[in-house]
Design an enzyme around this catalytic site. Sequence first.
Site, mmCIF file in Angstrom:
data_model
loop_
_atom_site.group_PDB
_atom_site.id
_atom_site.type_symbol
_atom_site.label_atom_id
_atom_site.label_comp_id
_atom_site.label_asym_id
_atom_site.label_seq_id
_atom_site.Cartn_x
_atom_site.Cartn_y
_atom_site.Cartn_z
ATOM 1 N N GLU A 52 -0.759 -1.986 5.158
ATOM 2 C CA GLU A 52 0.084 -1.963 6.357
ATOM 3 C C GLU A 52 -0.044 -0.647 7.107
ATOM 4 O OE1 GLU A 52 3.231 -1.045 8.987
ATOM 5 O OE2 GLU A 52 3.100 -0.052 7.039
ATOM 6 N N ASP A 70 0.828 -1.206 0.000
ATOM 7 C CA ASP A 70 0.000 0.000 0.000
ATOM 8 C C ASP A 70 0.863 1.258 0.000
ATOM 9 O OD1 ASP A 70 0.801 -0.867 2.574
ATOM 10 O OD2 ASP A 70 -0.712 0.366 3.544
#
Length: 397
Positions: free
Chosen positions: A141, A83
């Site tokens: 995350e 991400d």
Amino acid sequence: MDIKTQLFTLLQQKEAEMIKIRRHFHENPELSFHETKTAQYIADFYAGKDCEVKTHIGGGNGLLVDIHGGKKGPVLAIRADFDALPIQEDTGLDFSSKTDGVMHACGHDGHTAYMMILADSLIELKDHLPGTIRIIHQPAEEVPPGGAKGMIEAGCLDGVDHVLGIHVMSMMPLGDVLYHKGSVHTGRATFKVVLQGKGGHGSTPQDANDTIVAASQFVTAVQTIVSRRIDPFDTATVTIGSFDGKGSANVIKDSVTLEGDVRIMKEETREIVEKEFKQILDGVCKAFGIEYDLDYANDYPVCVNDEQTTEMVAAALTEAQIPEIKHLVECGPQTPSEDFAYYAKERPSCFFFVGAHKEGTPMYPHHHPKFYIDEDCLLIAAKSMGAAVLHYLSEGV
């Protein structure tokens, strides 16, 4: 040619592809829990390869790739996150983000690129390997509750014996690989406090309950948690990152919002900080005759590297004699938080670091608009993780 030499040769041959993949992700970042195109790109990469792929893990964007070796053996999971962050890029790179306000400012694009090429190379060699390698391509995350937690709940660690992970580090020297046994990353809590008083006019302060003054007292008092309630040999921080009290110069505001976070290196310290935080907040608000609404959320745990697993990684890197690695360093604990901690709570794990700052170039921290990693770190990461995987599968922990 031994298996390690074969793997390193494949990785070297595919370095250009690794960099190309990283640049694609960097140009096309997606925020946590919204990484649909990134996940599809990863899935497409594995299509037709001799491995088992599962997508949409836990109903989200995570992927699992199982590489089954030609012999029986343990199951090792290796994890990379993918991400990006809500940051406007200011690097001037030819492959800068094409999405306004979104940037890969933490190296997750590099994590995923090196992991994909490592997985591809291990697939080619799988008949010579014992056991199973599970590639965990993890979303989200950066945003609690974190992608790791959801993937674990969906069964990504079922049958797994140990877990390894790497983070590339923009503030650590290129050529260094770093590790630490024990607590390696802080645990975290976040909070939002809305203080509600009675507004008024600056000419008649006696008719108001001033939340800006109350909030200012709280900001000062809460710092005593670390200085007076935490053992000096322990680690804790309490940060007020946002103080929203904007209004007219001659008006006493009736409401102020504070936001911030807490970092700790021992889980027992978490309880002390939370208790003291709430006690101070109660006291200040009672003293000023105001009310409050508190959202205090404990999220990422302390990330604890298993001692034996970490020693195995260090031994593997020492024995591998990777020419690109200049130093193998015991770096001590690191103050950021990481949702890899959830894996480490469930299985013996090691999370280690690969330096990405080239000497003589500007250095910017993670989550900075000018964040930059030297792409030579990708091959180092791939070889380092590859060496650890081969050592684990052949010799265990």
